[in-house]
Design a protein around this motif. Structure first.
Motif, mmCIF file in Angstrom:
data_model
loop_
_atom_site.group_PDB
_atom_site.id
_atom_site.type_symbol
_atom_site.label_atom_id
_atom_site.label_comp_id
_atom_site.label_asym_id
_atom_site.label_seq_id
_atom_site.Cartn_x
_atom_site.Cartn_y
_atom_site.Cartn_z
ATOM 1 N N GLU A 14 0.819 -1.207 0.000
ATOM 2 C CA GLU A 14 0.000 0.000 0.000
ATOM 3 C C GLU A 14 0.859 1.265 0.000
ATOM 4 O O GLU A 14 0.614 2.203 -0.769
ATOM 5 C CB GLU A 14 -0.901 -0.013 1.240
ATOM 6 N N GLN A 15 1.910 1.258 0.838
ATOM 7 C CA GLN A 15 2.794 2.422 0.899
ATOM 8 C C GLN A 15 3.528 2.618 -0.426
ATOM 9 O O GLN A 15 3.733 3.742 -0.871
ATOM 10 C CB GLN A 15 3.815 2.251 2.030
ATOM 11 N N ASN A 16 3.907 1.504 -1.047
ATOM 12 C CA ASN A 16 4.551 1.578 -2.354
ATOM 13 C C ASN A 16 3.651 2.273 -3.369
ATOM 14 O O ASN A 16 4.082 3.178 -4.076
ATOM 15 C CB ASN A 16 4.861 0.168 -2.857
ATOM 16 N N VAL A 17 2.403 1.825 -3.409
ATOM 17 C CA VAL A 17 1.495 2.342 -4.427
ATOM 18 C C VAL A 17 1.128 3.801 -4.142
ATOM 19 O O VAL A 17 0.970 4.607 -5.057
ATOM 20 C CB VAL A 17 0.240 1.449 -4.534
ATOM 21 N N SER A 18 1.038 4.137 -2.854
ATOM 22 C CA SER A 18 0.601 5.505 -2.541
ATOM 23 C C SER A 18 1.744 6.514 -2.600
ATOM 24 O O SER A 18 1.499 7.717 -2.547
ATOM 25 C CB SER A 18 -0.065 5.549 -1.169
ATOM 26 N N TYR A 19 2.984 6.043 -2.721
ATOM 27 C CA TYR A 19 4.136 6.955 -2.670
ATOM 28 C C TYR A 19 4.014 8.115 -3.654
ATOM 29 O O TYR A 19 4.186 9.270 -3.296
ATOM 30 C CB TYR A 19 5.435 6.172 -2.929
ATOM 31 N N GLY A 20 3.680 7.775 -4.894
ATOM 32 C CA GLY A 20 3.591 8.803 -5.931
ATOM 33 C C GLY A 20 2.521 9.844 -5.636
ATOM 34 O O GLY A 20 2.704 11.030 -5.899
ATOM 35 N N LEU A 21 1.404 9.395 -5.059
ATOM 36 C CA LEU A 21 0.311 10.324 -4.761
ATOM 37 C C LEU A 21 0.659 11.221 -3.579
ATOM 38 O O LEU A 21 0.290 12.394 -3.549
ATOM 39 C CB LEU A 21 -0.974 9.545 -4.470
#
Lengths: 266, 369
Positions: B100-107
């Protein structure tokens, strides 16, 4: 085959004995009840008690710890910066010179490092009036200079093993280079920094030669104190002190090694 | 630098070069990619394809040339400002963060409100079917799952272009086939332009709308998979994509879209069609794909076709098809593949059998030197 393995085994035993019997004898004699360090007089822990009452030893120990903590922290800070520069800034001008200069304190004889630092401090004092007295500050600076070389090498090897596309990916996702450093690079090299800190701490705690050069009156570290006491004859409380140091250092090395092992995992 | 361009191509690369010292990795290439396309850059290792991709992402600074995206010159934009995201060959999933943290990093870097991040990340994880793995760490995931994390992470910012560096190289065969189609579906669903770099021609064929074949920093041919396979424009492309038999020869007669070629290599004259016939006497090369050649034990009675006689030197059984190596009387070896249509325990063709091979004039590609 059998014959050879017996030979190898006896060499191994001999080698370990050579390394550890002297250390073990120090540990055993630290529990000696006799006033003479080399003659056994029954089991006792009284020298440990004596040690705690000896203000000279306690203040030297505190100074050593203070220096070791400060030097290790500074060395980790500068060493990490150097390690990152070496492995991430590509081919900048003077890179090879920088690499050589970073690692030279590791191979430089301690006597020379100590002497040159002493000359530096004396010149500094003549020019600027600082340092007014040599002790905590000068020894910390001296230890930082040689310990940061080790930290830099550890951090650099960690970064070399790390996939550089992790940082690129973070940048690709909108992270500015400085944020990427905080979000990705530092968390991933943290184990290397901790291992480097522990190593620097141990190196600083061990050092006698450089500290002797750059310290002044009243600024005796623990190794310096032991060395001067031994010159007057070995007293049993030195054995007790040595045992404690051994315990402390091996604990430190064990922790550093465990962290290093965990670091190896991808 | 950001003036709108008259040209309507979505991505436009103009005379883009990258030199590393003496070495020319990318040599003044021009490229246009349309919106919503799934475009592949195909080439062997060291052909410059990855350098080109890294220039599109912003990790390499071009030596010369410009890159336009949606009419805007992005050549001088750093990677963190480009509306382009990349899926790395190593996936580069952050090991110290959960899925989840990986995917949200960009946002998070976009400073998007927290509840919006949560819903977008949830959507993305659902798209790549990783909802149940949101709180896992990357070392608890399989290779295929890590790849999907990397994909979700790159797509979550809704980039204008998604760059994929060898997206399937690290997956095993079954998973590759599955993932290929999944990638195509996702691309279709989101309508994002994909640019894929690959060395695997099969992958490029199946995935893409168009392929650019790259060699030594230049494009050899840009076209649909069919064009590149059936109408290769030169020997390199013909040889690089699939297998092909080549016959060197000299044009004997040339007229109305048809030529005859005298080929010493096969001891016959061969016929071929082409739109712009080369002059008489010019050296050319005829190229025929193994599956375009018929193999038979009796001489075919169609004298339109090019027909050669030979013996079977070797053959391989692949289940669905068989591959034959046939030695002609002149010593040249021709590869022929045939579908195993019939189910039979007996073999029809054996080593040293005399056979005839033939192909339609239209099946041969004329490659000029």
């Amino acid at each position: 085959m059998k014959r050879q393995s017996r030979f190898v085994f006896s060499m191994l035993v001999f080698g370990y004995a050579f390394l550890y019997v002297p250390l073990l004898s120090v540990v055993v004699y630290s529990f000696n009840d006799s006033n003479l360090a080399t003659i056994w007089g029954g089991f006792s822990t009284r020298w440990y008690g004596e040690l705690l009452k000896n203000d000279q030893v306690i203040s030297a120990l505190l100074l050593s710890l203070k220096i070791a903590i400060s030097a290790a922290t500074l060395a980790t800070l500068f060493g990490t910066m150097a390690g990152i520069a070496l492995s991430r800034f590509g081919r900048f001008r003077g890179r090879n010179l920088f690499t050589g200069m970073i690692t030279s304190p590791m191979v430089m004889p301690e006597v020379i490092t100590g002497l040159s630092l002493l000359l530096l401090f004396v010149t500094l004092q003549q020019l600027t009036g600082w340092p007014t007295q040599r002790g905590y500050a000068t020894i910390t600076i001296a230890h930082t200079t040689f310990a940061m070389a080790y930290v830099a090498v550890i951090v650099q090897s960690r970064l070399a093993a790390m996939d550089q596309s992790l940082e690129e990916a973070a940048m690709d996702l909108g992270g500015h280079p400085f944020r990427v450093m905080l979000d990705i690079t530092l968390p991933l090299i943290l184990p290397a920094m901790v291992a480097g800190w522990l190593l620097a701490f141990t190196l600083s705690l061990d050092d006698l030669v450089i500290a002797s050069f750059v310290s002044g009156p009243g600024g005796s570290t623990l190794p310096m104190l032991i060395f001067s006491k031994v010159k007057l004859g070995v007293t049993p409380d030195i054995n007790a002190l040595a045992t404690l140091i051994m315990l402390f250092v091996s604990a430190g090395v064990l922790v550093a090694w465990t962290i290093g092992r965990r670091m190896q995992r991808p | 630098m950001t003036g709108k361009d008259n040209d309507k191509s979505f991505i436009e690369v103009r005379e883009l070069s990258k030199h590393f010292g003496e070495f020319v990795a990318v040599d003044a290439v021009n490229l246009r990619i349309e919106r919503g396309e799934l475009f592949s850059i195909l080439g062997g290792s060291g052909c410059g394809k990855t350098t080109l991709l890294r220039m599109l992402a912003g990790f390499e600074t071009p030596t010369s040339g410009r890159i336009f995206l949606d009419g805007v010159d992005i050549t001088d934009q750093p990677p963190y400002e480009r509306p382009v995201n990349m899926m790395f060959q190593s996936y580069a999933v952050f090991p110290h963060m959960t899925v989840e943290q990986n995917v949200s990093y960009g946002l998070q870097k976009e400073r998007m409100p927290r509840n919006e991040i949560a819903s977008r990340v949830g959507e993305m994880l659902a798209l790549v079917k990783l909802e149940d793995y949101a709180s896992r760490k990357p070392d608890q995931l399989s290779g295929g799952q890590r790849q999907r994390v990397a994909l979700a992470r790159a797509l979550v910012k809704k980039p204008k272009v998604l760059l994929l560096d060898e997206p399937l190289a690290a997956l095993d065969r079954k998973l590759r086939e599955h993932t290929q189609f999944e990638l195509m579906n996702i691309q279709d669903e989101l309508g994002i332009t994909f640019v894929v770099v690959t060395h695997d021609q099969e992958e490029a064929m199946i995935l893409s709308n168009r392929i650019a074949v790259m060699e030594q920093g230049r494009f050899e041919q840009i076209g649909t998979p069919k064009e590149v396979y059936e109408f290769p424009c030169n020997r390199f492309v013909a040889d690089f994509i699939g297998t092909i038999n080549t016959f060197e020869g000299v044009v004997q007669t040339s007229g109305e879209g048809e030529i005859t070629v005298a080929s010493d290599e096969c001891g016959h004259s061969l016929r071929a069609y082409c739109d712009t016939p080369p002059r008489n006497g010019s050296d050319i090369c005829l190229a025929v794909r193994p599956e375009k050649i018929y193999i038979s034990q009796t001489e075919p009675d169609n004298d339109e076709d090019s027909c050669l006689r030979g013996v079977i030197e070797d053959f391989g059984y692949f289940g669905n098809l068989s591959l034959y190596r046939i030695r002609l009387e002149t010593g040249k070896v021709v590869q022929v593949s045939a579908q195993n249509r019939r189910r039979s325990t007996e073999r029809f063709l054996e080593w040293d059998d005399q056979v005839f091979i033939s192909w339609r004039p239209r099946s041969a590609v004329v490659l000029e030197n």
